[in-house]
Design an enzyme around this catalytic site. Structure first.
Site, short mmCIF file in Angstrom:
data_model
loop_
_atom_site.label_atom_id
_atom_site.label_comp_id
_atom_site.label_asym_id
_atom_site.label_seq_id
_atom_site.Cartn_x
_atom_site.Cartn_y
_atom_site.Cartn_z
N ALA A 36 0.84 -1.21 0.00
CA ALA A 36 0.00 0.00 0.00
C ALA A 36 0.87 1.26 0.00
O ALA A 36 0.61 2.22 -0.72
CB ALA A 36 -0.92 -0.01 1.21
N ASP A 39 2.34 1.61 -3.45
CA ASP A 39 1.35 2.11 -4.41
C ASP A 39 1.10 3.59 -4.22
O ASP A 39 0.85 4.32 -5.17
CB ASP A 39 0.02 1.34 -4.26
CG ASP A 39 0.16 -0.07 -4.78
OD1 ASP A 39 1.04 -0.30 -5.62
OD2 ASP A 39 -0.60 -0.95 -4.32
N GLU A 115 -12.56 -12.78 -8.01
CA GLU A 115 -11.64 -13.85 -7.63
C GLU A 115 -10.83 -13.41 -6.42
O GLU A 115 -10.69 -12.22 -6.17
CB GLU A 115 -10.64 -14.13 -8.78
CG GLU A 115 -11.26 -14.75 -9.99
CD GLU A 115 -10.27 -14.87 -11.15
OE1 GLU A 115 -9.05 -14.68 -10.94
OE2 GLU A 115 -10.73 -15.15 -12.27
N LYS A 117 -7.48 -12.51 -4.55
CA LYS A 117 -6.17 -12.07 -4.98
C LYS A 117 -5.15 -12.86 -4.16
O LYS A 117 -4.91 -12.58 -2.98
CB LYS A 117 -5.99 -10.56 -4.77
CG LYS A 117 -4.69 -10.07 -5.38
CD LYS A 117 -4.64 -8.57 -5.45
CE LYS A 117 -3.47 -8.09 -6.27
NZ LYS A 117 -2.18 -8.62 -5.89
N ASP A 119 -1.82 -14.32 -2.72
CA ASP A 119 -0.59 -13.60 -2.41
C ASP A 119 0.64 -14.49 -2.64
O ASP A 119 1.25 -15.00 -1.71
CB ASP A 119 -0.63 -13.11 -0.95
CG ASP A 119 0.33 -11.97 -0.73
OD1 ASP A 119 0.96 -11.54 -1.70
OD2 ASP A 119 0.45 -11.52 0.42
N ARG A 138 7.49 -13.84 -13.79
CA ARG A 138 7.05 -12.58 -14.39
C ARG A 138 8.24 -11.69 -14.77
O ARG A 138 8.21 -11.01 -15.78
CB ARG A 138 6.14 -11.85 -13.41
CG ARG A 138 5.69 -10.50 -13.87
CD ARG A 138 4.59 -9.98 -12.97
NE ARG A 138 4.18 -8.67 -13.40
CZ ARG A 138 4.74 -7.54 -12.97
NH1 ARG A 138 5.73 -7.59 -12.11
NH2 ARG A 138 4.32 -6.38 -13.41
N GLU A 180 -1.17 -18.04 -10.35
CA GLU A 180 -0.38 -17.65 -9.17
C GLU A 180 0.26 -18.86 -8.52
O GLU A 180 -0.40 -19.86 -8.24
CB GLU A 180 -1.33 -16.96 -8.18
CG GLU A 180 -0.65 -16.10 -7.16
CD GLU A 180 -0.22 -14.74 -7.70
OE1 GLU A 180 -0.41 -14.49 -8.92
OE2 GLU A 180 0.29 -13.93 -6.91
N TYR A 232 -5.49 -18.72 -13.67
CA TYR A 232 -6.59 -17.78 -13.88
C TYR A 232 -6.58 -17.11 -15.26
O TYR A 232 -7.36 -16.19 -15.50
CB TYR A 232 -6.66 -16.72 -12.77
CG TYR A 232 -5.35 -16.05 -12.41
CD1 TYR A 232 -4.67 -15.26 -13.33
CD2 TYR A 232 -4.80 -16.21 -11.14
CE1 TYR A 232 -3.48 -14.64 -13.00
CE2 TYR A 232 -3.60 -15.59 -10.80
CZ TYR A 232 -2.95 -14.81 -11.73
OH TYR A 232 -1.76 -14.21 -11.40
N LYS A 320 -7.54 -4.03 -2.70
CA LYS A 320 -6.57 -4.54 -1.73
C LYS A 320 -7.11 -4.41 -0.31
O LYS A 320 -7.61 -3.34 0.07
CB LYS A 320 -5.26 -3.72 -1.83
CG LYS A 320 -4.55 -3.86 -3.16
CD LYS A 320 -3.81 -5.19 -3.31
CE LYS A 320 -2.50 -5.21 -2.60
NZ LYS A 320 -1.37 -4.64 -3.28
N CYS A 413 9.75 -7.22 39.59
CA CYS A 413 8.54 -6.88 38.84
C CYS A 413 8.40 -5.36 38.74
O CYS A 413 8.47 -4.66 39.75
CB CYS A 413 7.33 -7.47 39.56
SG CYS A 413 5.77 -6.90 38.90
N CYS A 416 5.37 -4.17 41.12
CA CYS A 416 5.30 -4.30 42.58
C CYS A 416 6.66 -4.54 43.22
O CYS A 416 6.76 -4.61 44.44
CB CYS A 416 4.35 -5.44 42.95
SG CYS A 416 5.03 -7.07 42.54
N CYS A 431 6.23 -12.80 37.76
CA CYS A 431 6.32 -12.16 39.07
C CYS A 431 5.68 -13.14 40.05
O CYS A 431 4.55 -13.60 39.83
CB CYS A 431 5.55 -10.84 39.06
SG CYS A 431 5.21 -10.22 40.72
N CYS A 436 0.53 -8.95 43.70
CA CYS A 436 0.99 -7.96 42.73
C CYS A 436 -0.21 -7.21 42.15
O CYS A 436 -1.15 -7.84 41.65
CB CYS A 436 1.76 -8.67 41.62
SG CYS A 436 2.20 -7.58 40.26
#
Ligand code: IVH
Length: 672
Positions: A36, A39, A115, A117, A119, A138, A180, A232, A320, A413, A416, A431, A436
């Site tokens: 993102a 893009d 469809e 997407k 990953d 690709r 994919e 696809y 997305k 801790c 306390c 602890c 506490c």
């Protein structure tokens, strides 16, 4: 108005940045920023170039498809460019796209295919005389790399298709399939576990793991890593064969390719939007990762009319989902104390927007995790946010300036000053002070929270006030609160006090399993509490149960039974439970005889059953003592396959898991 020199400088800087990130993403498979964010940079550049077309140059990242392929594999030009997709991040952007589709095509009604997407990474498969001839990555979109030997090891890719099948599918002997390549989550997990054992660096996500795997030089390594391929797209002589994309998908399936079953033909954008919503909610049930939804115009003629921009088709768009990871810097590492006394190191981050929310904290789990990641204060890190999971630090970015301060778990801790110990063989520091205040605060927060006693209005701020003012020293004290007492608190009005009291009153009606869960017994979560309530039917029976009796309960082993016994052997805890009884909380439930025949058996449901919905089938199996999981693994005992069963069925066959139909499932659960 900025001067043209300023604009030129801005454009140059953006191009430089984008090139850098393209290189990280496409060549090194190791992105530093989310898709993102990337893009956004490209869109910013596109907008500037649109305002100043005289400044567009041939080498601008907007004028080509991607980065350069890495040296080492033979380069092969693509038959037609492998384009990417334009992205939309909101309903408005989708509606804009739909408007353009209508305007450009002159059609008022357009069918779309939605469809998932997927990953992974896109791959082109060339078939000659029905046989797999080439598998090409690709690359930069016009030239890819020959990874045929590795692709041949992917079991969902057919190596040869008979003439008869080709005829049936309507395919010529020479054609190209695109789709994919991805690594299912189970395979990703297994591979990373193995790498960890071997002391090798882990892959950050399944997409990087896929890209890394398809490029290894020994195909037998690719084979072990169990990649998957969903197709696809289909071309012959550079053109689409069928009149509709939906027909292409059917033909691919007929020809023996794997087509993702989760696609739908829709007739308008409202239906597209419904599909998006559905899958945004269901994405975590899938066996692989998706990062959005792809919407494609169904009719090929319309696709051709709409055509392409420089890098993407106008006939398709990717919606997305909000990104789930981001990059930021660790400013400090703090320690939080939980209700069981566990000390959790938490990274205080420079604020970063991830998936629509601002994140400033991320968990580091425990000391082992800090050592594994090698995190230091000041490091730049990658942070991930799952569906409803707390953000976590997943990786240190080693090529950014490194931090210098190492983190050490405190010996006392932070809440306390009590002693902190790490028991032999355990990853957690705790602890040990029974009083506490942090433990108290967290136990009350847990008790009042939504999935437990559901006391609305009793959030973190009120719990802090109640504990600090000494009004609540244990969970039973919640039921001693009165309007008078509440009104002594700062910022508390009469109306709020009354609402809280009525919520507290309502909580008394909640079923036994909630009360058991609310007690905060170590290792007793929601599911275990449910099993305990159903098995014993009352708090009294549960309190009396021996470790052996506790181990008769579904999914309870020696560690959990010991923890439950330890809790009820402590007189203070028994006194607390007795006070809850006096206050009128639910101590009786309904004993449910869970059949033990399916105890320990794990089922996975896939496809559509005829007589039961998913939820009904799940309940039948669970009532019979079985468990229902979302994805198929070696641990699955049965896959229940209904109509149009998808990848889970393939996976079951691949792993040799028993596949049963609805009738057989009914027999197994004993309802027939
Ligand atoms: S169609 C002309 N369909 O998304 C472009 N792509 O951002 C055709 N992807 O490079 C792509 N799932 O790797 C298409 N169902 C799907 C997809 C999909 C994932 C990937 C693909 C593409 C990228 C574009």
């Amino acid at each position: 108005m900025p001067s043209s020199k300023d604009v030129q400088q801005k454009i140059d800087a953006l191009r430089e940045k984008i090139r850098h990130h393209e290189h990280r993403y496409y060549v090194l498979d190791d992105p530093e920023i989310s898709d993102a964010e990337f893009d956004r940079l490209v869109n910013e550049l596109k907008a500037l170039e649109a305002q100043h077309p005289e400044l567009i140059t041939a080498d601008s990242p907007t004028q080509r498809v991607g980065g350069k392929p890495r040296e080492g594999f033979v380069k092969i030009p693509h038959s037609t460019p492998m384009m990417s997709l334009d992205n939309a991040y909101s309903e408005e952007e989708l509606r804009d796209w739909e408007r353009r589709v209508h305007e450009l095509s002159g059609e008022s009604r357009v069918d779309y295919i939605c469809e998932l997407k997927l990953d992974g990474m896109s791959l082109a498969l060339r078939f000659a005389a029905g046989k797999l001839a080439l598998g090409i990555t690709r690359g930069d979109g016009s030239v890819g790399e020959d990874v045929t030997l590795n692709v041949r090891t992917v079991r969902s890719v057919p190596l040869t298709i008979s003439a008869k099948t080709l005829t049936k599918a309507g395919l010529p002997p020479d054609f190209e399939v695109r789709g994919e390549l991805l690594m299912p989550l189970a395979a990703f997990q297994r591979m990373n576990d193995e790498r960890e054992q071997q002391g090798l660096p882990k892959f950050a996500n399944p997409r990087n793991a896929t890209a890394g795997t398809v490029r290894v030089l020994e195909p037998n390594i690719t084979a072990q890593r169990r990649l998957d391929f969903f197709s696809y797209a289909l071309f012959a002589k550079g053109r689409t064969i069928f009149e509709r994309h939906s027909e292409t998908l059917k033909a691919l399936q007929t020809a023996g390719f794997k087509v993702n079953p989760n696609h739908r033909l829709v007739h308008n954008l409202d239906e597209v939007w419904a599909f998006i919503h559905e899958w945004e909610a269901k994405r975590d049930n899938l066996a692989y990762e998706i990062d959005g939804i792809v919407i494609k115009v169904d009719r090929t003629r319309l696709q051709e009319e709409l055509g392409y921009t420089g890098k993407a088709p106008r006939w398709a768009i990717a919606y997305k989902f909000a990104a789930r990871s981001g990059v930021t810097q660790i400013e400090d590492i703090l320690v939080q104390v939980g209700r069981t006394g566990k000390l959790t190191p938490v990274a205080a981050l420079k604020q970063v927007a991830i998936g629509g929310t601002t994140v400033s904290r991320a968990t580091l789990h425990n000391m082992d995790e800090i050592d594994r990641l090698g995190v230091r204060i000041g490091d730049w890190v990658s942070v991930e946010r799952g569906g409803d999971v707390i953000p976590k630090v997943v990786k240190v970015l080693e090529d950014k300036p490194r931090g210098h301060r190492k983190f050490h778990m405190p010996e006392r801790c932070p809440e306390c000053g009590g002693h902190v110990v790490r028991a032999e063989g355990e990853a957690d520091h705790r602890c040990v002070n029974a009083n506490c205040p942090a433990k108290l605060r967290e136990s009350i927060r847990h008790f009042a929270s939504r999935g437990v006693m559901n006391i609305e209005g009793m959030g973190d701020a009120l719990v802090n006030q109640l504990v600090e003012n000494g009004m609540v020293n244990n969970i039973a004290d919640v039921y001693d609160l009165s309007e008078e007492k509440l009104l002594t608190l700062e910022r508390m009005g009469k109306k709020s006090a009354q609402n809280i009291l009525s919520e507290i009153e309502n909580s008394k009606k909640l079923p036994l399993e909630r009360v058991i869960y609310g007690l905060g017994i170590r290792m007793v979560g929601e599911r275990t509490a449910q099993f305990l309530a159903e098995h014993f039917g009352s708090m009294d029976e549960l309190m009396k149960a021996t470790e052996e009796e506790l181990q008769q309960v579904n999914e309870i082993g020696p560690r959990v039974s010991a923890s439950i016994r330890e809790f009820f052997d402590e007189p203070k805890n028994v006194a607390l439970v007795e006070r809850l009884r006096e206050k009128g909380l639910t101590f009786k439930g309904h004993k449910k005889q869970r059949a033990t025949t399916l105890a320990g058996k794990t089922f996975v449901l896939t496809g559509t059953l005829e007589r039961h919905t998913r939820d009904e089938a799940k309940k039948l199996i669970e009532d019979a003592g079985g468990k229902v999981a979302g994805s198929v693994s070696k641990k699955t005992d049965y896959v229940v396959a209904g109509a149009e069963a998808g990848s889970k069925l393939d996976k079951a066959r691949e792993l040799g898991v028993s596949v049963v139909d609805e009738n057989e499932m009914e027999k197994l659960v004993g309802s027939q």
